[in-house]
Scaffold this active site. Structure first.
Site, PDB file in Angstrom:
ATOM      1  N   SER A 111       0.789  -1.229   0.000  1.00  0.00           N
ATOM      2  CA  SER A 111       0.000   0.000   0.000  1.00  0.00           C
ATOM      3  C   SER A 111       0.822   1.280   0.000  1.00  0.00           C
ATOM      4  O   SER A 111       0.323   2.326  -0.415  1.00  0.00           O
ATOM      5  CB  SER A 111      -0.952   0.013   1.203  1.00  0.00           C
ATOM      6  OG  SER A 111      -0.224  -0.019   2.425  1.00  0.00           O
ATOM      7  N   HIS A 154      -5.736  -4.186  -1.212  1.00  0.00           N
ATOM      8  CA  HIS A 154      -5.574  -3.142  -2.216  1.00  0.00           C
ATOM      9  C   HIS A 154      -5.630  -3.717  -3.637  1.00  0.00           C
ATOM     10  O   HIS A 154      -4.977  -3.214  -4.548  1.00  0.00           O
ATOM     11  CB  HIS A 154      -4.273  -2.380  -1.982  1.00  0.00           C
ATOM     12  CG  HIS A 154      -4.325  -1.507  -0.768  1.00  0.00           C
ATOM     13  ND1 HIS A 154      -4.886  -0.248  -0.777  1.00  0.00           N
ATOM     14  CD2 HIS A 154      -3.924  -1.730   0.506  1.00  0.00           C
ATOM     15  CE1 HIS A 154      -4.798   0.281   0.427  1.00  0.00           C
ATOM     16  NE2 HIS A 154      -4.235  -0.598   1.224  1.00  0.00           N
ATOM     17  N   LYS A 185     -12.738  -1.125   1.520  1.00  0.00           N
ATOM     18  CA  LYS A 185     -12.059  -0.253   0.552  1.00  0.00           C
ATOM     19  C   LYS A 185     -12.899  -0.181  -0.721  1.00  0.00           C
ATOM     20  O   LYS A 185     -13.820   0.605  -0.811  1.00  0.00           O
ATOM     21  CB  LYS A 185     -10.631  -0.747   0.304  1.00  0.00           C
ATOM     22  CG  LYS A 185      -9.729  -0.553   1.528  1.00  0.00           C
ATOM     23  CD  LYS A 185      -8.315  -0.979   1.273  1.00  0.00           C
ATOM     24  CE  LYS A 185      -7.382  -0.570   2.397  1.00  0.00           C
ATOM     25  NZ  LYS A 185      -7.713  -1.137   3.716  1.00  0.00           N
TER      26      LYS A 185
END
Length: 424
Positions: free
Chosen positions: A211, A239, A270
């Protein structure tokens, strides 16, 4: 009268004891306060104290921030698909609130499992092409709950040195032999695999996408070594899930692989609605065992129904061919090409995490503030979040950004970059 008098006397005795206890605790607390304040001062002096800006609107491409007179273009959220304020996602949460309530007031195995929890777990497993899945309050909890259950003192866990803090903390809880290999260094990983060949079972552990740098684990090479040395692979896809790879299936799909990873942990907080929640997906035997022994699962309340419904709707949109992963990829390419052409150094590997590399911590902080004054919300990262001398502004691209948003942000970076002598 006697009873009233007795109650008053009793209260006086309790009050006296409370006062005595408070005096004692106040002395201890005063000492603790001073120690804590000293620690906070050291953080401030190091220039790493984190200030939280307060958003007074929905999480979206354009946000209202307390203290700012105009809306800001948001380029620092993990809202990769723009689903945090998508109308269908919001409506799903509202309907679940009406139909299933605010929460379960229970852990899963007592009375905290609703049909929507089981549907979401089935959808997650289907999305990843795995046998089963288990929900957690966050991916931090999923990482905290896995390794202790899976690995014994007879096993070995081999972890990339730059893995996320939640992976590091989860590994600390297990009793397996713990080995770290240099970041993305396959020669060092092979050495660790050779040195642990007497272990009953070995697990290679890596983030799919790291990240801070936006770079990607060399999964093809990891898979080859795993086959050669008879090891399993775990990957954290926080991610990547929902937007990375052609259809958002993550790092495996990005490399054109299928079912080469044995265990996947990821997040619902996310790209998939941005609310909360995490999960593990993989072999059904592992998932069944986690339901029996994983402490964050056993001792945490169930995910609230609105959060479950939000994630379910987000997954349905992704799986239904929304085109969002293609949009975020196009936006990413436009930003990276524009910034590179302007003379900036952008870290990472064609991922929506686009770190603008600046090296100097003060420069990163100053540039972020000047970008804010131009209506662009970005954040500077410096030590200890990243190594000393490797400060950067981490820009994060969303499918909800327009090309005009991207171009305006590039223009602002160019203007500030020239002002601060970063580019010419």
């Amino acid at each position: 009268m006697f009873q009233t008098s007795g109650r008053c006397a009793g209260w006086l005795l309790v009050k006296k004891n409370l006062n005595y206890s408070c005096r004692n605790s106040s002395t201890a607390l005063a000492a603790a306060r001073q120690l804590l304040e000293n620690e906070l001062d050291s953080i401030r002096q190091a220039g790493t104290f984190k200030h939280e800006r307060v958003i007074t609107s929905k999480q979206a491409v354009s946000v209202q921030v307390q203290g700012q007179t105009q809306p800001l273009l948001n380029f620092c959220a993990n809202n990769y698909l723009g689903l945090s304020s998508h109308p269908e996602v919001i409506q799903a949460g509202k309907e679940a609130l009406d139909n299933y309530g605010a929460g379960l007031s229970s852990v899963r195995f007592i009375c905290g499992t609703q049909n929507i929890h089981k549907v979401l777990e089935k959808t997650i497993a289907e999305f990843h092409g795995r046998e089963d899945a288990i929900l957690y309050p966050s991916c931090f909890d999923a990482n905290a709950g896995l390794f202790e259950v899976l690995l014994t003192p007879d096993d070995a866990v081999i972890s990339d040195e730059l893995n996320h803090a939640s992976i590091i903390d989860g590994i600390r809880l297990c009793k397996a032999t713990k080995l770290r290999y240099k970041h993305k260094d396959m020669a060092d990983l092979e050495e660790k695999l050779k040195s642990s060949q007497n272990s009953r079972m070995r697990l290679i552990v890596t983030d799919g996408v790291f990240s801070m740098d936006g770079n990607v684990a060399p999964l093809k090479e990891i898979a080859q070594l795993a086959d050669q040395y008879k090891s399993m692979i775990f990957i954290d896809e926080c991610h990547a899930t929902g937007f990375f790879g052609a259809t958002g299936r993550g790092t495996e799909e990005y490399f054109g692989l299928s079912n080469r990873v044995d265990i996947i942990n990821s997040t619902l907080g996310k790209a998939l609605g941005g609310a909360a929640g995490g999960y593990t997906t993989g072999p059904k035997e592992l998932i069944h065992l986690l339901r029996q022994r994983s402490r964050p699962y056993l001792f945490s309340n169930s995910l609230p129904p609105p959060v479950v419904a939000v994630a379910q709707k987000a997954l349905e949109l992704v799986m239904g061919g929304s085109g969002l992963s293609e949009k975020v990829a196009a936006n990413t390419t436009r930003f990276r090409q524009g910034m590179t052409s302007a003379g900036f150094k952008i870290l990472g590997e064609n991922h929506p995490i686009c770190p603008v590399f600046l090296e100097d911590a003060k420069l990163a902080s100053t540039m972020a503030e000047k970008m804010l004054s131009r209506g662009i919300y970005v954040i500077g990262f410096s030590y200890p979040v990243v190594p000393k001398g490797k400060a950067r502004i981490r820009v994060q691209i969303s499918a909800a950004h327009t090309f005009d948003d991207i171009d305006r942000t590039i223009e602002a970076f160019i203007s500030v970059g020239r002002e601060l002598d970063v580019i010419h």
